[in-house]
Write a protein that holds these residues in place. Structure first.
Motif, mmCIF file in Angstrom:
data_model
loop_
_atom_site.group_PDB
_atom_site.id
_atom_site.type_symbol
_atom_site.label_atom_id
_atom_site.label_comp_id
_atom_site.label_asym_id
_atom_site.label_seq_id
_atom_site.Cartn_x
_atom_site.Cartn_y
_atom_site.Cartn_z
ATOM 1 N N ILE A 38 0.815 -1.221 0.000
ATOM 2 C CA ILE A 38 0.000 0.000 0.000
ATOM 3 C C ILE A 38 0.846 1.267 0.000
ATOM 4 O O ILE A 38 0.311 2.358 -0.146
ATOM 5 C CB ILE A 38 -0.968 0.037 1.200
ATOM 6 C CG1 ILE A 38 -0.202 -0.031 2.517
ATOM 7 C CG2 ILE A 38 -2.002 -1.067 1.104
ATOM 8 C CD1 ILE A 38 -1.071 0.262 3.738
ATOM 9 N N ALA A 39 2.158 1.142 0.178
ATOM 10 C CA ALA A 39 3.032 2.320 0.161
ATOM 11 C C ALA A 39 4.430 1.894 -0.232
ATOM 12 O O ALA A 39 4.892 0.814 0.148
ATOM 13 C CB ALA A 39 3.052 3.010 1.528
ATOM 14 N N ARG A 40 5.110 2.782 -1.006
ATOM 15 C CA ARG A 40 6.466 2.491 -1.481
ATOM 16 C C ARG A 40 7.310 3.744 -1.391
ATOM 17 O O ARG A 40 6.833 4.841 -1.699
ATOM 18 C CB ARG A 40 6.436 2.030 -2.936
ATOM 19 C CG ARG A 40 5.499 0.869 -3.236
ATOM 20 C CD ARG A 40 5.129 0.841 -4.716
ATOM 21 N NE ARG A 40 4.374 2.028 -5.092
ATOM 22 C CZ ARG A 40 4.204 2.440 -6.347
ATOM 23 N NH1 ARG A 40 4.748 1.764 -7.337
ATOM 24 N NH2 ARG A 40 3.501 3.524 -6.612
ATOM 25 N N SER A 41 8.540 3.595 -0.999
ATOM 26 C CA SER A 41 9.473 4.714 -1.053
ATOM 27 C C SER A 41 9.889 4.932 -2.503
ATOM 28 O O SER A 41 9.622 4.097 -3.386
ATOM 29 C CB SER A 41 10.700 4.428 -0.190
ATOM 30 O OG SER A 41 11.445 3.347 -0.740
ATOM 31 N N ALA A 42 10.535 6.069 -2.765
ATOM 32 C CA ALA A 42 10.981 6.362 -4.135
ATOM 33 C C ALA A 42 11.918 5.279 -4.647
ATOM 34 O O ALA A 42 11.882 4.903 -5.827
ATOM 35 C CB ALA A 42 11.670 7.726 -4.167
ATOM 36 N N GLU A 43 12.759 4.741 -3.750
ATOM 37 C CA GLU A 43 13.697 3.683 -4.151
ATOM 38 C C GLU A 43 12.947 2.406 -4.538
ATOM 39 O O GLU A 43 13.321 1.712 -5.483
ATOM 40 C CB GLU A 43 14.668 3.386 -3.011
ATOM 41 C CG GLU A 43 15.569 4.547 -2.610
ATOM 42 C CD GLU A 43 14.914 5.540 -1.674
ATOM 43 O OE1 GLU A 43 15.541 6.560 -1.331
ATOM 44 O OE2 GLU A 43 13.751 5.301 -1.267
ATOM 45 N N ALA A 44 11.855 2.105 -3.824
ATOM 46 C CA ALA A 44 11.057 0.918 -4.147
ATOM 47 C C ALA A 44 10.322 1.090 -5.470
ATOM 48 O O ALA A 44 10.166 0.133 -6.237
ATOM 49 C CB ALA A 44 10.062 0.637 -3.016
ATOM 50 N N LEU A 47 12.409 0.180 -8.357
ATOM 51 C CA LEU A 47 12.566 -1.266 -8.531
ATOM 52 C C LEU A 47 11.337 -1.894 -9.173
ATOM 53 O O LEU A 47 11.259 -3.119 -9.300
ATOM 54 C CB LEU A 47 12.823 -1.932 -7.170
ATOM 55 C CG LEU A 47 14.136 -1.561 -6.476
ATOM 56 C CD1 LEU A 47 14.207 -2.218 -5.100
ATOM 57 C CD2 LEU A 47 15.328 -1.968 -7.321
ATOM 58 N N ASN A 48 10.389 -1.024 -9.563
ATOM 59 C CA ASN A 48 9.178 -1.468 -10.262
ATOM 60 C C ASN A 48 8.280 -2.342 -9.382
ATOM 61 O O ASN A 48 7.621 -3.261 -9.871
ATOM 62 C CB ASN A 48 9.539 -2.225 -11.549
ATOM 63 C CG ASN A 48 8.403 -2.186 -12.563
ATOM 64 O OD1 ASN A 48 7.631 -1.231 -12.594
ATOM 65 N ND2 ASN A 48 8.300 -3.226 -13.374
ATOM 66 N N ILE A 49 8.260 -2.058 -8.084
ATOM 67 C CA ILE A 49 7.326 -2.724 -7.175
ATOM 68 C C ILE A 49 5.980 -2.013 -7.308
ATOM 69 O O ILE A 49 5.884 -0.807 -7.102
ATOM 70 C CB ILE A 49 7.836 -2.673 -5.726
ATOM 71 C CG1 ILE A 49 9.156 -3.444 -5.610
ATOM 72 C CG2 ILE A 49 6.801 -3.248 -4.774
ATOM 73 C CD1 ILE A 49 9.799 -3.355 -4.240
ATOM 74 N N LYS A 50 4.955 -2.757 -7.650
ATOM 75 C CA LYS A 50 3.656 -2.171 -7.955
ATOM 76 C C LYS A 50 2.773 -2.070 -6.710
ATOM 77 O O LYS A 50 2.835 -2.913 -5.813
ATOM 78 C CB LYS A 50 2.928 -3.011 -9.008
ATOM 79 C CG LYS A 50 3.693 -3.180 -10.320
ATOM 80 C CD LYS A 50 3.890 -1.855 -11.019
ATOM 81 C CE LYS A 50 4.552 -2.054 -12.389
ATOM 82 N NZ LYS A 50 4.784 -0.748 -13.066
ATOM 83 N N MET A 51 1.931 -1.033 -6.687
ATOM 84 C CA MET A 51 0.913 -0.923 -5.640
ATOM 85 C C MET A 51 -0.057 -2.085 -5.769
ATOM 86 O O MET A 51 -0.465 -2.463 -6.873
ATOM 87 C CB MET A 51 0.165 0.400 -5.768
ATOM 88 C CG MET A 51 0.988 1.603 -5.367
ATOM 89 S SD MET A 51 1.218 1.710 -3.579
ATOM 90 C CE MET A 51 -0.384 2.282 -3.071
ATOM 91 N N GLY A 52 -0.453 -2.644 -4.634
ATOM 92 C CA GLY A 52 -1.398 -3.746 -4.647
ATOM 93 C C GLY A 52 -0.774 -5.112 -4.850
ATOM 94 O O GLY A 52 -1.488 -6.120 -4.839
ATOM 95 N N MET A 53 0.552 -5.176 -5.026
ATOM 96 C CA MET A 53 1.205 -6.473 -5.215
ATOM 97 C C MET A 53 1.085 -7.301 -3.936
ATOM 98 O O MET A 53 1.420 -6.831 -2.857
ATOM 99 C CB MET A 53 2.685 -6.275 -5.571
ATOM 100 C CG MET A 53 3.455 -7.580 -5.764
ATOM 101 S SD MET A 53 5.209 -7.289 -6.129
ATOM 102 C CE MET A 53 5.092 -6.585 -7.775
#
Length: 424
Positions: A38-44, A47-53
């Motif tokens: 539900i939340a990602r830092s700019a660095e994440a 890395l192409n980590i998607k919301m809702g994964m």
């Protein structure tokens, strides 16, 4: 003029505040029960980590750098949110908190003292000095334009987190709106954006140039306001006092499936207790208490069951005991054995500002004596930080409680978890 201040990657940024070792690391925050991202830092995000994964997919993936995962720590986020909002209130006389990490500010007349963007940078510096959280600031003659400016301040790094759209520079406003996809506009969701796209409206500027009467006829008066706001006509005022709530819902997905009535009764008791506390916080009384339960619609080879029941009280109440009793009665009407329940909740409706009602001559249940005084003592203890009192019906350490296996400490709300600095 309005300004919108928004904390960058709020949940992930909160996890970094008390962890200097994570300042340049990829951080991800999961939803309730460690379900999905539900939340990602700019660095994440890089890395192409998607919301809702889903977490079960994420934990098996390999990345070029280590990703640090946290369970949702809403106590920490609420505490830091209050600090951010207090900082913003110190620099603006009229404000409206829009969400946990966003606040609108009335900045009329600021340009008589300093430039708008200079003031925006002062806001950023003040919030960072007090909380170590970074905000983006967008400004415009309407709330919608301020929201678009804030979006652009994050989208393009050359603005350094601050952008002002003024009536004196209409070319900048048109340029920004021509680059903003219509689905990124405040108040335009995917469904509306898809319909707009079929009409050839793909950018905010194209929507701004559409006839408002056409938009109202084919969509709604809400989208018509958006069109007018994009053209500099302020239609949405600042709400200094939030409107009274019309409904309170307290629900959670379970850490593990519930199969017995006793476990479900404990869960409903806990949710009813929390809902009643929120009701008193709103200084309201309610007459309708609803309970819903449901199994997972995605479970393989398991029949789905979901239902809701409502209890109507003769006298409005804000007493936790009344809410729990009504919720348990509603639960017993809809409970069915042989199901594995995944979620349940309590909903309060039909609010009034007082607990006064016309009593029936033959009413068997009279208002509880000294109810207000007892609830005041209960809330006072629970909000003191010194301890907790709860009703026995919710049980002790139930197995179904929310899963938070990667929870960070409550740095700002628990004495035992205050960070300790060591001098080497």
């Amino acid at each position: 003029m309005f300004a919108l201040a928004d904390v960058n990657s709020f949940y992930a940024s909160c996890e970094k505040v008390f962890r200097p070792d994570l300042r340049a690391r990829a951080v991800v925050v999961l939803s309730n029960n460690d379900g999905c991202v539900i939340a990602r830092s700019a660095e994440a995000k890089r890395l192409n980590i998607k919301m809702g994964m889903p977490w079960f997919q994420l934990k098996d993936m390999r990345f070029s750098e280590k990703v640090v995962i946290f369970s949702s720590n809403y106590e920490l986020y609420a505490s830091l949110s209050n600090r951010v909002m207090s900082c913003l209130e110190e620099l603006s006389p009229r404000v409206e908190q829009y969400s946990i990490d966003e606040m609108f500010l009335d900045i009329r007349g600021i340009d008589n003292c300093t430039e708008f963007e200079t003031f925006g940078r002062q806001l950023r510096e003040h919030v960072f000095a007090c909380t170590r959280l970074t905000i983006g600031v967008g400004m415009g003659p309407t709330k919608t334009l301020a929201k678009s400016a804030q979006w652009a301040s994050k989208e393009w790094p050359q603005f350094d987190g601050v952008l002002a759209l003024t009536t004196a520079n209409t070319r900048r406003t048109e340029k920004l709106l021509s680059l903003q996809p219509v689905e990124e506009l405040w108040g335009v969701g995917r469904r509306i954006a898809k319909k707009l796209n079929t009409l050839g409206i793909t950018t905010a500027l194209e929507l701004a140039r559409t006839n408002p009467a056409f938009i109202r006829k084919n969509f709604s008066v809400v989208l018509e306001r958006t069109v007018r706001e994009l053209n500099g006509e302020s239609c949405i005022a600042l709400e200094e006092a939030p409107p009274a709530k019309q409904q309170i819902v307290c629900s959670r997905s379970f850490g593990q499936r519930i199969t017995t009535l006793e476990e479900m009764r404990q869960a409903i008791c806990q949710y009813a207790e929390r809902a009643a506390e929120k009701l008193r916080g709103e200084r309201q009384f309610c007459r309708h208490i609803s309970v819903f339960i449901k199994s997972s619609p995605f479970a393989i080879n398991e029949p789905y069951y979901g239902n809701v029941a409502t209890e109507k009280l003769l006298t409005p109440t804000q007493d936790t005991r009344d809410v729990i009793a009504a919720a348990v009665r509603a639960l017993e009407r809809i409970w069915q054995d042989d199901h594995r329940y995944a979620k349940a909740g309590v909903m309060l409706n039909d609010f009034s500002a007082t607990g006064v009602a016309q009593l029936n001559l033959f009413d068997e249940q009279q208002p509880r004596p000294n109810s207000a005084e007892l609830m005041k003592v209960l809330d006072g203890i629970n909000h003191s930080g010194l301890g907790q009192i709860w009703f026995a019906g919710r049980g002790i350490a139930p197995e179904w409680k929310m899963k938070r296996e990667m929870l960070s400490p409550a740095y700002t709300t628990r004495w035992k978890e205050i960070p300790v600095a060591s001098i080497c």
